[in-house]
Design a protein around this motif. Structure first.
Motif, PDB file in Angstrom:
ATOM      1  N   SER A  77       0.826  -1.210   0.000  1.00  0.00           N
ATOM      2  CA  SER A  77       0.000   0.000   0.000  1.00  0.00           C
ATOM      3  C   SER A  77       0.857   1.255   0.000  1.00  0.00           C
ATOM      4  O   SER A  77       0.520   2.257  -0.638  1.00  0.00           O
ATOM      5  CB  SER A  77      -0.934   0.004   1.221  1.00  0.00           C
ATOM      6  OG  SER A  77      -1.917  -0.997   1.126  1.00  0.00           O
ATOM      7  N   SER A  81       0.548   3.916  -2.948  1.00  0.00           N
ATOM      8  CA  SER A  81       0.142   5.275  -2.584  1.00  0.00           C
ATOM      9  C   SER A  81       1.213   6.290  -2.963  1.00  0.00           C
ATOM     10  O   SER A  81       0.916   7.333  -3.565  1.00  0.00           O
ATOM     11  CB  SER A  81      -0.153   5.354  -1.078  1.00  0.00           C
ATOM     12  OG  SER A  81      -1.183   4.475  -0.712  1.00  0.00           O
ATOM     13  N   SER A 206      -3.669  10.826  -1.228  1.00  0.00           N
ATOM     14  CA  SER A 206      -3.125   9.799  -0.332  1.00  0.00           C
ATOM     15  C   SER A 206      -4.220   9.177   0.525  1.00  0.00           C
ATOM     16  O   SER A 206      -4.276   7.944   0.688  1.00  0.00           O
ATOM     17  CB  SER A 206      -2.040  10.395   0.569  1.00  0.00           C
ATOM     18  OG  SER A 206      -0.941  10.843  -0.179  1.00  0.00           O
ATOM     19  N   ILE A 209      -6.387   6.955  -1.888  1.00  0.00           N
ATOM     20  CA  ILE A 209      -5.715   5.749  -2.380  1.00  0.00           C
ATOM     21  C   ILE A 209      -5.421   4.785  -1.239  1.00  0.00           C
ATOM     22  O   ILE A 209      -5.591   3.569  -1.381  1.00  0.00           O
ATOM     23  CB  ILE A 209      -4.423   6.131  -3.127  1.00  0.00           C
ATOM     24  CG1 ILE A 209      -4.762   6.934  -4.386  1.00  0.00           C
ATOM     25  CG2 ILE A 209      -3.618   4.893  -3.495  1.00  0.00           C
ATOM     26  CD1 ILE A 209      -3.557   7.538  -5.079  1.00  0.00           C
ATOM     27  N   TRP A 210      -4.983   5.297  -0.101  1.00  0.00           N
ATOM     28  CA  TRP A 210      -4.649   4.439   1.024  1.00  0.00           C
ATOM     29  C   TRP A 210      -5.870   3.676   1.526  1.00  0.00           C
ATOM     30  O   TRP A 210      -5.770   2.495   1.893  1.00  0.00           O
ATOM     31  CB  TRP A 210      -4.061   5.286   2.149  1.00  0.00           C
ATOM     32  CG  TRP A 210      -3.633   4.504   3.347  1.00  0.00           C
ATOM     33  CD1 TRP A 210      -4.371   4.210   4.469  1.00  0.00           C
ATOM     34  CD2 TRP A 210      -2.355   3.878   3.557  1.00  0.00           C
ATOM     35  NE1 TRP A 210      -3.639   3.470   5.347  1.00  0.00           N
ATOM     36  CE2 TRP A 210      -2.393   3.239   4.813  1.00  0.00           C
ATOM     37  CE3 TRP A 210      -1.187   3.802   2.798  1.00  0.00           C
ATOM     38  CZ2 TRP A 210      -1.311   2.544   5.339  1.00  0.00           C
ATOM     39  CZ3 TRP A 210      -0.106   3.106   3.310  1.00  0.00           C
ATOM     40  CH2 TRP A 210      -0.172   2.486   4.561  1.00  0.00           C
TER      41      TRP A 210
END
Length: 280
Positions: A77, A81, A206, A209-210
């Motif tokens: 991840s 990210s 961020s 996406i995270w």
């Protein structure tokens, strides 16, 4: 009299904001206290304080880390990210610079295409996207970075465009006189000036996406699990049984990095949003 009214209004606004902060914090607080309970009491007594027989210490964290594969998913991840945010910032800032400085019909059309992409629901392109990505062999950690660039470009171009409009053209002309070509002018002069909006774009993308679950699950499947996918699959037992204690513990570990990143960069958010939305 006017000052007293302003003071009273400020106090009312402050109380409202505090109330909203408490309301938004309650779900996070419930996740935290339930991460220290056994799976049985998480379901039956979710609002109780973890004391006595409810309290299991860090057992949920240990079992969750052992069964979820969270460490591998964490580094995966982080890579996705970081790579996605980096390529979004570079590509969309260059696109915004081109749109603002070219001032052509094509640049205007390109700008409105990016703005229009912000209102297209993901569900409309979900199945088509999955088919195209799979057929092009983009169903890996590198391919999903390109996919995130496509989905994150709309808002990012919109914000960068607003900020670039406020940069004086004379600064770029001075760089050109000093011998810089357009690419050097952008990266040596314009790009460093985009820092407030750059950080805002980085934070927004961020966080998205995270925490994203659906896109990695559709594209990467179970072969390259990100944190949300790893937690969901690992805590799901036989016959649909879910280890809610371990689930809550893994959620706490998953949100810590993004919260720390947000706290360390929060002072740039409002400044970047205002600069990207108001200028020009």
């Amino acid at each position: 009299m006017i000052d007293k009214r302003k003071s009273f209004s400020s106090q009312v606004y402050f109380c409202i904001l505090c109330l909203l902060a408490i309301i938004f914090f309650i779900p996070i607080f419930l996740v935290l206290i339930n991460s220290f309970k056994s799976r049985l009491y998480v379901s039956t007594m979710p609002f109780s304080w973890p004391t006595g027989e409810l309290f299991v210490g860090f057992e949920n964290y240990i079992n969750g880390l052992r069964t979820s594969g969270l460490i591998k998913a964490f580094f995966r991840s982080v890579f996705i990210s970081f790579a996605s945010v980096a390529i979004i910032i570079v590509c969309t800032s260059m696109t915004a610079y081109y749109i603002v400085r070219m001032k052509s019909k094509f640049a205007n059309i390109l700008y409105y295409i990016f703005v229009f992409s912000m209102i297209v629901p993901f569900q409309m392109v979900m199945y088509t996207l999955t088919y195209v990505v799979t057929s092009m062999n983009f169903d890996n950690v590198f391919g999903i970075v390109i996919v995130y660039l496509g989905f994150g470009a709309g808002l990012s171009v919109f914000m960068f465009t607003g900020f670039v409009k406020g940069i004086p053209l004379e600064i770029e002309e001075a760089a050109t006189i000093d011998g810089c070509n357009p690419l050097q002018t952008f990266f040596r002069v314009v790009f460093p000036m985009l820092k407030p909006t750059m950080i805002t774009v980085a934070i927004l993308n961020s966080m998205w996406i995270w925490n994203d679950y659906l896109l990695p699950y559709l594209i990467l499947g179970t072969s390259h699990k990100t944190i949300p996918v790893a937690i969901q699959l690992a805590m799901q037992g036989a016959y649909g049984a879910t280890d809610y204690g371990g689930f809550m513990a893994m959620l706490v570990l998953a949100i810590i990095p993004i919260i720390l990143f947000y706290i360390s960069s929060q002072k740039y958010i409002i400044k970047g949003v205002i600069s990207g939305a108001v200028k020009g």
